[in-house]
Scaffold this active site. Structure first.
Site, mmCIF file in Angstrom:
data_model
loop_
_atom_site.group_PDB
_atom_site.id
_atom_site.type_symbol
_atom_site.label_atom_id
_atom_site.label_comp_id
_atom_site.label_asym_id
_atom_site.label_seq_id
_atom_site.Cartn_x
_atom_site.Cartn_y
_atom_site.Cartn_z
ATOM 1 N N LYS A 184 64.018 37.543 16.468
ATOM 2 C CA LYS A 184 64.055 38.821 16.685
ATOM 3 C C LYS A 184 65.225 39.471 17.603
ATOM 4 C CE LYS A 184 60.251 42.481 18.334
ATOM 5 N NZ LYS A 184 59.155 42.664 18.784
ATOM 6 N N SER B 165 56.377 45.670 16.172
ATOM 7 C CA SER B 165 57.924 45.734 16.211
ATOM 8 C C SER B 165 58.382 44.595 15.651
ATOM 9 C CB SER B 165 58.360 46.020 17.340
ATOM 10 O OG SER B 165 58.059 44.866 18.275
ATOM 11 N N SER C 117 52.721 43.415 18.683
ATOM 12 C CA SER C 117 54.039 43.213 17.840
ATOM 13 C C SER C 117 54.267 42.190 17.101
ATOM 14 C CB SER C 117 55.144 43.851 18.763
ATOM 15 O OG SER C 117 55.089 45.085 18.819
#
Lengths: 132, 533
Positions: free
Chosen positions: B95, B171, B195
């Site tokens: 990420k 996210s 997330s």
């Protein structure tokens, strides 16, 4: 552009201020289901060091007030007697902060290489308004 | 079966045994990325054609050269008889909120579009040290602020591999999409309110939020410092356990990382669930959504198929010998989103003061009057709307005159949320639970643009996950079926502090007992398209 040099350790947080800030004269006033006014909103925008278009401002103010509707549910919560606020759900079990001992970063050039503007090994910025 | 369908455990075993080279694993992964991912996220948004609309768009940046160097090093170690590590040759995505030295790390924000960090995040370094191949940085909501990945400044935002017209969640949407689309075997995500788990549920993969402090946050750009947790994303429970084994542990560079010893998470998997006490709570059977005028919370039902999946999981575990404990009260869970609105926004506003166009990242190109003008313009141009909203809300909620009623009160409600779980897990209490079984989400994945822009509705998609963040507890989402539209359903196991072994055991037992269920043979749409070509 007037150039003012800042050392790499300089933090802009000092300029903006952090933590608790005073926004209004409502200190101590009991809270009810409140809305954020346009006047207060624009004050916040300034304090947050932001600029918004009119459309963006209108959208964000609407969303803030919608979020505040959710937040206001907290005012209805019957707090348990003696409950203490917690900053972490779990007690921090780490070793705690390191000793506050200065250690040189091995490659400061890498840090400066990422800066938008440098001069003589320091970050360069325009002057602070009113500074001599 | 293609190499990309192998689990991380299988890849590492084959590479370590010399049956496959790390280079082979890498090239297979790159080929899959080139086949299904399409245009990478960028600030220069282009109109997408119909074919690109069907792609995954998980990546912001590929790091092929770095991955090839890593693969060659793994292969060299194998040849030299050295230990190449537990993740030898396993393709991994990161990420883009974790630093990787010398590689752009953007947080999916314009304000960091050119930031090359001078150091590497601890969890990333641990993956590299274990022989993983870092294929690239994957997209996310800007600074992790969102639950659909649509707020990224780097477009196109990721799509859901099960239906590219839908969001992957967020996210960590790029992470879960890249794993679901078999581009990589593992991904490193972060979880502040769900997330990792919410997008894992939406994408039909496993996502684990460890106990707060179990995995170092060093090198993770802070959003909400008391809630943020890095964690693994994988296609099965064993791989999640393997990755956790690698990234968990104390780190002197993160003062909140725990000194509690790690468990052997892989060994724990086979211990079964016989005698394990699994709780079900009526407080996770509904969504509580605010009335915008009164602030009162109205109850909404969660998707029926998701409730049924949770009930089915409970019956599967009961058949395996677990004891199901119903009606466990977690009454303050319904306040978890209002509490989160306060805590996370206050912490975010504080953390985001550092972005000013002085030390790194974006600086406005326009002529400015003074330093404050420079900062204002830089932040106005560099931050997206969701970021500005969180800063403004955080400043409001923590300001004098409001903090006592909002911030201080939220911290007390947070303590009450924690206390609910302590009572449920208390070994001398009325329920004596080992794990709690809940839905991961109230709905399956939604269409792109259906929710984006409605920041309250978006935040409430984390209703089922955020309480574990408030309490600091470990929780894992595992695939629990498909709905009528062939969209994945996630079920969640929440455990006591540092008992990742328990939630992994429960998840693994359920996974293994349901391997033959029909829904497990259904593949994500983007992979079905690849076969059809």
């Amino acid at each position: 552009m007037i150039i003012r040099k800042l050392s790499p350790t300089y933090s802009i947080i000092a300029l903006l201020g952090c933590g608790i800030i005073r926004l209004s004269k409502s200190k101590g006033k009991p809270m009810s289901i409140s809305k954020i006014s346009s006047e207060l909103f624009h004050k916040l925008v300034g304090l947050a060091a932001l600029e918004l278009t009119a459309a963006e401002g209108a959208y964000l103010l609407t969303e803030m007030n919608h979020q505040l509707s959710s937040v206001n549910a907290l005012l209805q919560v019957p707090l348990e007697e003696g409950i203490q606020p917690t900053l972490h759900g779990i007690q921090c079990l780490g070793a705690g902060p390191r000793a506050d001992v200065w250690q040189p970063f091995p490659t400061p050039g890498e840090i400066l290489a990422g800066a938008p503007e440098i001069e003589d090994g320091m970050f360069a910025v325009p002057d602070v308004k009113g500074a001599k | 079966m293609s190499l990309n369908q192998l689990s991380a455990l299988e890849v590492a075993a084959q590479v370590r045994a010399g049956d496959m080279s790390a280079r082979e694993a890498l090239e297979a992964s790159l080929a899959q990325i080139h086949a299904v991912d399409g245009q990478q996220g960028s600030l220069d948004q282009k109109q997408l054609g119909p074919a690109e609309e069907q792609k995954v768009h998980a990546f912001i940046r590929l790091t092929e050269d770095l991955a090839r160097q890593q693969a060659d090093e793994v292969d060299r170690k194998i040849s030299a008889g050295e230990d190449p590590g537990m993740l030898a040759g396993v393709p991994v995505s990161i990420k883009d909120i974790f630093t990787l030295q010398g590689i752009e790390t953007t947080a999916a924000s314009r304000i960091l579009y050119n930031f090359k960090p001078p150091y590497t995040a601890t969890p990333v370094q641990k993956l590299i040290n274990a022989g993983a191949l870092i294929l690239g940085k994957v997209n996310l909501d800007e600074f992790t602020f969102g639950s659909s990945s649509e707020s990224s400044a780097f477009k196109p935002a990721p799509n859901n591999p099960w239906d590219p017209s839908r969001v992957p969640g967020g996210s960590s949407g790029g992470s879960t999409a890249s794993v679901a689309a078999e581009e990589v075997a593992l991904s490193l995500g972060t979880d502040t309110s769900g997330s990792i788990r919410q997008p894992a549920a939406f994408c039909g993969v496993v996502g684990l939020k460890p106990t707060y402090g179990r995995v170092s946050r060093y090198g993770l750009m802070a959003f909400s410092s008391s809630l943020d947790c890095p964690g693994p994303i994988a296609r099965n429970v064993s791989d999640a356990a393997l990755m956790l084994q690698v990234i968990a542990g104390n780190d002197p560079k993160d003062s909140t990382s725990s000194l509690v010893p790690t468990s052997n998470y892989l060994d724990a998997l086979n211990q079964g669930v016989k005698g394990l006490r699994v709780g079900l709570s009526p407080d996770y059977a509904h969504l509580f959504y605010p009335d915008f005028e009164t602030g009162e919370l109205a109850m909404e039902s969660i998707q029926k198929e998701i409730s049924q999946a949770v009930q089915h999981a409970a019956s599967v575990l009961a058949d395996l010998g677990a004891e199901i404990v119903e009606n466990v009260p977690l009454p303050n869970a319904k306040y978890s989103i209002p509490t989160y609105f306060v805590v996370s926004r206050v912490e975010a506003a504080s953390n985001l003061h550092r972005f000013d166009g002085v030390k790194y990242g974006y600086r406005t190109p326009v002529e400015v009057d003074d330093l404050q003008d420079l900062i204002r313009r830089t932040r106005a141009e560099g931050f997206g709307s969701e970021v500005k909203l969180r800063i403004l809300m955080g400043m409001y909620l923590s300001s004098e005159g409001y903090a006592a009623n909002y911030y201080q009160r939220a911290l007390k409600v947070r303590a009450m949320i924690r206390r609910d779980f302590e009572r449920a897990f208390d070994p001398h209490g009325g329920h004596r639970l080992d794990v709690i079984l809940t839905p991961t989400t109230a709905t399956t994945s939604f269409k792109r643009n259906d929710v984006f822009g409605n920041t309250v509705r978006m935040q409430y998609s984390d209703q089922m996950t955020v309480s574990a963040n408030h309490a600091g507890l470990p929780a894992v989402s595992v695939p629990g079926g498909l709905d009528a539209d062939n969209l994945p359903i996630g079920i969640q196991f929440i455990g006591p502090d540092f008992r990742e072994d328990l939630i992994l055991r429960a998840g693994y037992a359920y996974e293994q007992a349901t391997l033959d269920e029909a829904w497990r043979s259904v593949r994500p749409a983007v992979l079905r398209q690849e076969v059809a070509k």
